[in-house]
Design a protein around this motif. Structure first.
Motif, PDB file in Angstrom:
ATOM      1  N   GLY A 193      99.912  86.775  81.234  1.00 44.79           N
ATOM      2  CA  GLY A 193     100.130  85.743  82.756  1.00 44.79           C
ATOM      3  C   GLY A 193      98.886  85.187  82.241  1.00 44.79           C
ATOM      4  N   ALA A 194      99.009  83.773  82.447  1.00 46.09           N
ATOM      5  CA  ALA A 194      98.468  82.322  82.587  1.00 46.09           C
ATOM      6  C   ALA A 194      96.549  82.822  82.693  1.00 46.09           C
ATOM      7  CB  ALA A 194      98.460  81.476  83.473  1.00 46.09           C
ATOM      8  N   HIS A 195      96.220  83.777  83.752  1.00 50.75           N
ATOM      9  CA  HIS A 195      94.860  84.238  83.938  1.00 50.75           C
ATOM     10  C   HIS A 195      94.427  84.775  83.983  1.00 50.75           C
ATOM     11  CE1 HIS A 195      96.528  80.260  86.157  1.00 50.75           C
ATOM     12  NE2 HIS A 195      96.435  80.493  86.599  1.00 50.75           N
ATOM     13  N   GLN A 196      94.769  86.323  83.336  1.00 49.77           N
ATOM     14  CA  GLN A 196      94.382  87.519  82.920  1.00 49.77           C
ATOM     15  C   GLN A 196      94.389  87.478  81.850  1.00 49.77           C
ATOM     16  OE1 GLN A 196      95.767  91.691  84.369  1.00 49.77           O
ATOM     17  NE2 GLN A 196      94.204  91.525  86.010  1.00 49.77           N
ATOM     18  N   VAL A 197      92.719  87.513  80.738  1.00 50.54           N
ATOM     19  CA  VAL A 197      93.189  88.114  79.319  1.00 50.54           C
ATOM     20  C   VAL A 197      92.388  89.423  78.992  1.00 50.54           C
ATOM     21  CG1 VAL A 197      92.557  87.270  77.029  1.00 50.54           C
ATOM     22  CG2 VAL A 197      93.510  85.980  79.222  1.00 50.54           C
ATOM     23  N   TYR A 198      92.534  89.859  78.830  1.00 49.56           N
ATOM     24  CA  TYR A 198      91.617  91.114  78.698  1.00 49.56           C
ATOM     25  C   TYR A 198      91.109  91.366  77.347  1.00 49.56           C
ATOM     26  CZ  TYR A 198      91.833  93.545  83.234  1.00 49.56           C
ATOM     27  OH  TYR A 198      91.611  93.802  84.142  1.00 49.56           O
TER      28      TYR A 198
END
Length: 468
Positions: free
Chosen positions: A134-139
């Motif tokens: 999703g837009a607000h969680q990048v691992y």
């Protein structure tokens, strides 16, 4: 500021825009076509400058009407981004000269009109995978460990536009009628995306980054992924046209190992590669690459791996290499290995060499052929010589954990003998896995063929009392 301006509280809803753009890796991009090539890779920049660029990205996302990026002239976009970036640089007190400030602004422009917030991550050579939830969680994965990245998208529509750029550039599509897609960046990085209605909380994107410099066996030995004597055995077997299956789980380094093994193939041979999303980096000059094609919007035009394997056999290959065998194309691959294309290679998802043989058998059966189980097993035993197991251990490291040879049939069972294996001893307080790679003491049946072709290994290469 004209049509392209900072967002107001009444900013219109963003609509997705379809714009004309995926196992290591044992231990462990050219820009995309929609963006102007950026300055030198982020990996060469200081940590302070990288952090600053990530902060600028986050603020631009907050302040710009990103839905206008695809509708406004590039010159106007660049001018306005340059103004905003200059302002933000002053606010953050970054010590940059005028030339450095202009280069910084140009890089941000390239990134904002390319793949947006993830461009710095793509340029960071220490990152192996980018996982977007999703837009607000990048691992991201660094050195086998997952960590949350300090980047975000404006919203899910912004992320969806980026996904559309990626897939459309390689002739694929993703929408509600086809919400799953495999694609690649032009540099070869593998991309998988899932969107609504499959993905509930926003688009899910997984990017397996492409290494600009393929790992060689020298590097794998240096990293402790495989001992030298085992590497010499594998390279010698491939040189002598042993048909090889590389088995392992997701992210275990199967593709990296396949790339490294290809160094043993003669430059005089013609290789044909078949993949769902092209990512192999073979090291020979004569390589013909083919890629599957999904169905169009009408559900027609799909070209599967099986059709490509059949066609490859009409293209005068010396070896056929499948990026991954996963379905009924297994039968055609075995046919190729049994009909003058020895030395062909493929990867397969399996937990150990025995499971790899069982999966091959199951996939041949998926083709609907009216063969008995024993007949299928005979085909496997006659076609495949070596099964290499790649594993990702609990500490994130990637190793070759087993090298096994298929020696034939005994009754109705395919016979496997393990030549080398990694024996775990313990896990220390920091979670690091320790162990030894040893020979089992069994002499490979294929060794006679290697010796006949002039490839010799040391006398103690298969000594079980010696830690390798």
């Amino acid at each position: 500021m004209g049509r392209f301006s900072r967002q107001s509280s009444a900013a219109p809803a963003v609509e997705p825009v379809e714009v004309p753009l995926a196992e290591e890796k044992l231990p462990e991009p050219e820009k995309t076509p929609v963006a102007t090539p950026a300055p030198p890779p982020m990996a060469s920049e200081s940590n302070d400058l990288l952090d600053a660029k990530l902060r600028v990205h986050a603020r631009l996302i907050d302040e710009l009407d990103l839905s206008m990026l695809d509708q406004v002239d590039d010159g106007e976009v660049q001018r306005q981004i340059r103004d905003i970036v200059s302002e933000l640089i002053k606010e953050d007190n970054l010590a940059l000269s005028a030339a450095e400030r202009d280069a910084f602004a140009d890089a941000v422009f390239d990134e904002m009109t390319g793949l947006g917030p993830i461009e710095p991550l793509l340029s960071d050579e220490s990152i192996a995978d980018i996982l977007i939830n999703g837009a607000h969680q990048v691992y991201v994965e660094r050195h086998g460990e997952l960590e949350l990245a300090p980047v975000k998208f404006a919203d899910n529509d912004h992320l969806l536009r980026i996904v559309n750029r990626i897939v459309s550039a390689v002739g694929r599509r993703v929408d509600e009628s086809q919400p799953l897609v495999d694609a690649r960046l032009l540099d070869g990085s593998r991309v998988n995306a899932a969107i609504s209605p499959i993905a509930i909380d926003g688009p899910l994107v997984s990017i397996r980054k492409f290494s600009k410099k393929p790992l060689t066996f020298e590097k794998l030995i240096e990293f402790g992924a495989i001992p030298r004597i085992a590497a010499d055995f594998l390279l010698g077997a491939v040189k002598c046209r042993a048909s090889t299956i590389i088995s392992g789980g997701t992210g275990s380094g199967k593709t990296t190992l396949l790339n490294a093994l290809s160094a043993a193939i003669s430059e005089k041979e013609r290789l044909i590669t078949i993949e769902d999303a092209a990512e192999l980096q073979l090291q020979q000059p004569h390589v013909a690459r083919m890629e599957t094609r999904p169905p169009n919007i009408e559900g027609k035009g799909e070209i599967r791996q099986r059709e490509l394997v059949k066609n490859a056999l009409r293209m005068r290959p010396d070896r056929v290499i499948l990026g991954e065998v996963r379905s009924e194309e297994a039968f055609d691959m075995l046919q190729a290995m049994n009909t003058g294309h020895e030395g062909s290679m493929a990867t397969i998802h399996a937990n150990n060499p025995r499971d790899a043989v069982t999966r091959l058998e199951q996939m041949v059966a998926m083709g609907g052929m009216s063969f008995s189980e024993e007949s299928i097993r005979h085909q496997i035993a006659n076609a495949v010589n070596i099964v290499v197991q790649a594993s990702r251990l609990s500490d994130g490291s990637r190793r070759v954990t087993s090298i096994a040879e298929i020696t034939g049939m005994e009754g109705s069972v395919v016979q496997l003998q393990e030549i080398y294996k990694f024996e775990r001893s313990h896990t220390d307080d920091e979670g690091k896995v320790h162990g030894e790679f040893r020979a089992t003491g069994l002499r490979p049946k294929f060794l006679d063929e290697m010796n006949t072709r002039g490839v010799f290994l040391p006398e103690d290469a298969f000594d079980p009392t010696k830690a390798l």
